[in-house]
Design an enzyme around this catalytic site. Structure first.
Site, PDB file in Angstrom:
ATOM      1  N   HIS A 243      50.054  33.332  39.484  1.00  0.00           N
ATOM      2  CA  HIS A 243      48.963  34.354  38.935  1.00  0.00           C
ATOM      3  C   HIS A 243      49.498  35.211  37.733  1.00  0.00           C
ATOM      4  O   HIS A 243      49.064  34.797  36.738  1.00  0.00           O
ATOM      5  CB  HIS A 243      48.570  34.948  40.182  1.00  0.00           C
ATOM      6  CG  HIS A 243      48.083  34.291  41.292  1.00  0.00           C
ATOM      7  ND1 HIS A 243      46.853  33.725  41.208  1.00  0.00           N
ATOM      8  CD2 HIS A 243      48.630  34.158  42.396  1.00  0.00           C
ATOM      9  CE1 HIS A 243      46.583  33.177  42.603  1.00  0.00           C
ATOM     10  NE2 HIS A 243      47.558  33.284  43.103  1.00  0.00           N
TER      11      HIS A 243
HETATM   12  O1  RIB Z   1      45.648  37.196  44.297  1.00  0.00           O
HETATM   13  C1  RIB Z   1      46.971  37.204  43.689  1.00  0.00           C
HETATM   14  C2  RIB Z   1      47.348  38.544  43.144  1.00  0.00           C
HETATM   15  O2  RIB Z   1      47.518  39.118  44.236  1.00  0.00           O
HETATM   16  C3  RIB Z   1      48.703  38.669  42.427  1.00  0.00           C
HETATM   17  O3  RIB Z   1      48.961  39.371  41.534  1.00  0.00           O
HETATM   18  C4  RIB Z   1      49.733  38.363  43.652  1.00  0.00           C
HETATM   19  O4  RIB Z   1      51.034  39.049  43.087  1.00  0.00           O
HETATM   20  C5  RIB Z   1      49.015  39.542  44.583  1.00  0.00           C
HETATM   21  O5  RIB Z   1      49.444  40.822  44.076  1.00  0.00           O
END
Ligand code: RIB
Ligand code: CA
Length: 313
Positions: A243
C-alpha cells in the site's frame, strides 16, 4: 536538478509504511522535513520507535522523527497486530533505535513548519490514520495555504474495505479525521485499495529485493515476507497488496498512475459503514470534485522504481 520537493511523512509503521519511508529517504528529489508518527497499525510508542528504526536502517539518522496522536479524534484506537505483528515491524530483527525522538509533539511540528513555509511549499504524505493532520488543520486553519498537496493512502470503492466490508483501515481507524481532511479544500491525491491491490508482493519481486545483497534489501524482503502472509491467505494471491510506498512513488513518477478527479466523502455516523469512502467515480452526484482518485498503476514500473531506489541505500 529541479528544486527538491519538501514533504512531511505522517505514518504508522507498519511494514508497508517502512518501505515507503525507505523510498523517500533514498530519493534525492524529496526533502523530508520530518516524519510524524501516529497511532494506527500499532500503538504510538511502537510507531514512533519503528519510524526511528527505519531511519537508522536507511542510514539517515539525522531525520527528525516526532510522536503525535496517541488515539483517534473521537473513536477508540483500533490496531492491526494481526497483520503487522506485535512490534508492528515484525520480519527483520532491527535493533532498538539510538537516534533521538524529537521532543516537540508532531502536531506542533506540522503547524510550526507550515506557518514558517511559503504558500504551496509543503506536501503532506499520509500513510496512516489522518489524526495528526486533522488536529493540525483544526488547530491552525491558517496553515492551509502552505499545504501544496495532501497525498494519502486510504479508502476504496471497487475493492470495498479491508477492515470492514465497507472501510479501509486508515479511514476506519479515524473517520472523523479523514472527514476533516477530505473537506479541507486543498489538493488531495488518494491511493486507495482499488490501486494498491494491483501492486502485489509476488515471490519474484520479494526475491529481487533479497538479491540486492544489502542490509536494506534483506530487511525489505523480510518485512514483505512477514507483511504479505495475512493478505495472501485472505485473497489467495501470490503476494499481498503493497500500500503505502505508492504515496511516495506517485510523487516521484506520477506517469505510473491513472485516475480522475471526483468527489469523495467519508461516512462518520453509521456503525455499519463507518469509515467508508463514498467515491463518486461515475459522477452521479453534483458534489464537488475534491480528490484526485487514483485507480490504476503500472505495477511493474512501481516495483522497478522501488528496487532501483532501495538499492541506493
Ligand atoms: O489499509 C492499508 C493501510 O492501513 C496501510 O497504510 C497500512 O500500513 C495500514 O496503516
Ligand atoms: Ca500505514
Amino acid at each position: 536538478m529541479t528544486e527538491r520537493r519538501k514533504i512531511i511523512i505522517d505514518t504508522d509503521p507498519g511494514q508497508d509504511d517502512a518501505v515507503a519511508i525507505l523510498l523517500a529517504l533514498a530519493s534525492p528529489e524529496l526533502e523530508v522535513l520530518g516524519i510524524t508518527a501516529v497511532a494506527g497499525n500499532v500503538p504510538l510508542a511502537l510507531t514512533e520507535t519503528n519510524a526511528r528504526k527505519i531511519c537508522e536502517l536507511a542510514g539517515k539518522t539525522d531525520t527528525k522523527v516526532f510522536a503525535g496522536a496517541i488515539r483517534p479524534m473521537v473513536r477508540d484506537l483500533v490496531t492491526a497486530e494481526y497483520v503487522h505483528g506485535k512490534t508492528g515491524l515484525d520480519g527483520p530483527d532491527l535493533p532498538p533505535p539510538s537516534m533521538p525522538l524529537q521532543p516537540q509533539h508532531a502536531v506542533d511540528f506540522i503547524v510550526e513548519t507550515l506557518r514558517n513555509a511559503d504558500v504551496n511549499e509543503v506536501t503532506l504524505c499520509v500513510l496512516g490514520p489522518m489524526t495528526n493532520i486533522a488536529l493540525a488543520l483544526n488547530r491552525a486553519p491558517d496553515i492551509l495555504p502552505k499545504v501544496a498537496e495532501i497525498v494519502a493512502m486510504g479508502g476504496g470503492l471497487f475493492e470495498g474495505g479491508n477492515t470492514t466490508p465497507a472501510a479501509e483501515f486508515n479511514i476506519y481507524v479515524d473517520p472523523h479525521a479523514a472527514d476533516v481532511v477530505f473537506r479541507c479544500g486543498r489538493p488531495i491525491t488518494l491511493l486507495p485499495l482499488d490501486l494498491t491491490h494491483k501492486c502485489l508482493t509476488t515471490r519474484a519481486r520479494v526475491d529481487a529485493f533479497r538479491a540486492l545483497g544489502t542490509r536494506v534489501g534483506d530487511a525489505t524482503a523480510a518485512l514483505l515476507d512477514f507483511f504479505e502472509r495475512f493478505d495472501e491467505a485472505k485473497y489467495g494471491t501470490d503476494g499481498g497488496p503493497l500500500h503505502d510506498p505508492n504515496v511516495i512513488a506517485w510523487l516521484l513518477r506520477p506517469d505510473l498512475y491513472q485516475g480522475r478527479h471526483i468527489n469523495v466523502e467519508v461516512e462518520t455516523m453509521s456503525e455499519l459503514t463507518i469509515g467508508m469512502t463514498v467515491a463518486d467515480w461515475w459522477g452521479v452526484t453534483d458534489r464537488s470534485a475534491n480528490v484526485n482518485y487514483l485507480r490504476d498503476v503500472d505495477d511493474d514500473g512501481f516495483y522497478a522504481l522501488l528496487l532501483e531506489r532501495l538499492a541506493r541505500l
